[in-house]
Write an enzyme that holds these catalytic residues in place. Structure first.
Site, mmCIF file in Angstrom:
data_model
loop_
_atom_site.group_PDB
_atom_site.id
_atom_site.type_symbol
_atom_site.label_atom_id
_atom_site.label_comp_id
_atom_site.label_asym_id
_atom_site.label_seq_id
_atom_site.Cartn_x
_atom_site.Cartn_y
_atom_site.Cartn_z
ATOM 1 N N GLU A 13 0.857 -1.193 0.000
ATOM 2 C CA GLU A 13 0.000 0.000 0.000
ATOM 3 C C GLU A 13 0.885 1.232 0.000
ATOM 4 O O GLU A 13 1.114 1.866 1.027
ATOM 5 C CB GLU A 13 -0.946 0.056 1.202
ATOM 6 C CG GLU A 13 -1.992 1.158 1.025
ATOM 7 C CD GLU A 13 -2.690 1.563 2.311
ATOM 8 O OE1 GLU A 13 -2.728 2.784 2.583
ATOM 9 O OE2 GLU A 13 -3.185 0.683 3.025
ATOM 10 N N HIS A 15 1.435 4.859 -2.037
ATOM 11 C CA HIS A 15 0.562 5.707 -2.836
ATOM 12 C C HIS A 15 1.310 6.658 -3.771
ATOM 13 O O HIS A 15 2.488 6.966 -3.572
ATOM 14 C CB HIS A 15 -0.338 6.524 -1.905
ATOM 15 C CG HIS A 15 -1.258 5.684 -1.087
ATOM 16 N ND1 HIS A 15 -2.221 4.890 -1.648
ATOM 17 C CD2 HIS A 15 -1.355 5.507 0.261
ATOM 18 C CE1 HIS A 15 -2.882 4.262 -0.682
ATOM 19 N NE2 HIS A 15 -2.379 4.612 0.481
ATOM 20 N N HIS A 160 -9.734 1.042 0.659
ATOM 21 C CA HIS A 160 -8.995 2.061 1.395
ATOM 22 C C HIS A 160 -9.975 3.144 1.823
ATOM 23 O O HIS A 160 -10.890 3.492 1.071
ATOM 24 C CB HIS A 160 -7.899 2.662 0.509
ATOM 25 C CG HIS A 160 -6.967 3.578 1.230
ATOM 26 N ND1 HIS A 160 -7.291 4.892 1.515
ATOM 27 C CD2 HIS A 160 -5.733 3.374 1.741
ATOM 28 C CE1 HIS A 160 -6.285 5.457 2.154
ATOM 29 N NE2 HIS A 160 -5.327 4.554 2.318
ATOM 30 N N ASP A 283 2.599 2.512 3.708
ATOM 31 C CA ASP A 283 1.726 3.678 3.532
ATOM 32 C C ASP A 283 2.553 4.914 3.181
ATOM 33 O O ASP A 283 2.262 6.017 3.618
ATOM 34 C CB ASP A 283 0.881 3.941 4.772
ATOM 35 C CG ASP A 283 -0.427 4.680 4.462
ATOM 36 O OD1 ASP A 283 -0.679 4.960 3.275
ATOM 37 O OD2 ASP A 283 -1.174 4.965 5.403
#
Length: 321
Positions: A13, A15, A160, A283
């Site tokens: 995950e 981004h 999410h 993250d």
């Protein structure tokens, strides 16, 4: 904690922002504080340096919130196709280090299902959906074509969170947002919003219709693993429709460590769900230094085999990497 050919470190995950898609964002979601937004638009340079310093072999890129979930269908369908094409090109330029989850134009569920299939044919590992779609949770039957196609393709949908519905923001958070703007987002609102979506999905019957559907949750499961016993017990009390909540959650869901580096919380999740259901993620760039995640995993009191499953083995099986 350095990757090896047999045991690479895969973060799933992580981004980015596409310039064209981000230009449609409004309000508090239109920008990110400090250097975060600059990092969101970086495919190489700082991202790869951070991965190298942390010992991360591969990261699976996904568009950051709110992605395409608040964009009308007539705009979202062609826009998301261009977004995914650009992401595919970025991965193709560095295929040993990058992989991807697709964005989906969920305002048009059939088009979203078709876009998922197109992206999987290009090598995408599944898709990520952020929060509600123009105010609607995606457990509604109108969105089930997306889940049907994901099951058919045998790829996961990563749920999410995004900023909660305006009515929820007003009722729950407005009194404190001036001093604590993250309250409605990662500090609390995200977990409430996404956890509610999870519960609704299980109650909706979609897993009875699509028993092989695979769902991934970040942030150690958005608090659901910690509520699992109580959810299962309360929803089995007399006077309501029967639902096998624990069975469905432990069969159809995977969780990741994104932005949640707590050893007691991880051990709780392992005890509730089993180590095979947990995948590593950082993250980035909301966690600015990925080494925080790999350093933490090094000291987690699990055996080497369990750590390797979390760091990459489970992702390799789920995402066929």
């Amino acid at each position: 904690m350095r990757p090896t050919p047999d045991h690479p470190v895969i973060a799933i995950e992580e981004h980015y922002w596409d310039d064209e898609l981000a230009s449609h964002f409004t309000g508090a979601e239109a920008s990110r504080a400090g250097p975060i937004e600059k990092r969101l638009r970086d495919f190489g340079g700082e991202r790869l340096r951070d991965m190298d310093a942390a010992g991360i072999d591969i990261c699976v890129l996904s568009h950051g919130a709110p992605s395409s979930q608040k964009i009308p269908a007539d705009i979202a369908v062609p826009l998301v196709r261009r977004v995914n094409d650009r992401l595919a090109a970025a991965v193709a330029a560095n295929p040993t280090r990058l992989a991807a989850f697709a964005a989906l134009p969920t305002a048009d569920p059939q088009a979203a299902a078709d876009e998922l299939e197109r992206c999987v044919a290009m090598g995408f590992k599944g898709a990520m959906v952020h929060g509600s779609t123009n105010g609607e949770f995606i457990d509604l039957p109108k969105y089930w074509p997306i889940f049907a196609r994901a099951e058919q393709l045998d790829v996961p949908i990563y749920l999410h969170p995004a900023q909660p519905h305006p009515a929820v923001m007003d009722a729950y958070y407005k009194d404190y947002l001036g001093d604590f703007p993250m309250l409605a987002r990662p500090a609390w609102g995200y977990a409430v919003e996404c956890g509610t979506q999870v519960v609704r999905l299980v109650l909706s019957g979609v897993f009875e219709r699509h028993p092989n559907l695979k769902i991934v949750l970040g942030h150690l499961g958005e608090s659901v693993p910690f509520q699992l016993w109580r959810l299962d017990q309360a929803l089995s009390r007399p006077g309501q429709k029967s639902v096998r909540f624990r069975e469905i959650f432990t069969r159809n869901f995977w969780i990741t460590t994104s932005g949640f580096f707590s050893t007691p919380a991880l051990l709780c999740c392992a005890m509730e769900m089993g180590v095979d259901r947990i995948l590593f993620s950082v993250d980035w760039p909301f966690v600015a230094d990925s080494s925080a995640g790999t350093r933490w995993m090094k000291d987690v009191p699990l055996c080497a085999d369990d750590k390797n499953r979390i760091l990459s083995g489970n992702a390799r099986r789920l995402l066929r990497m």
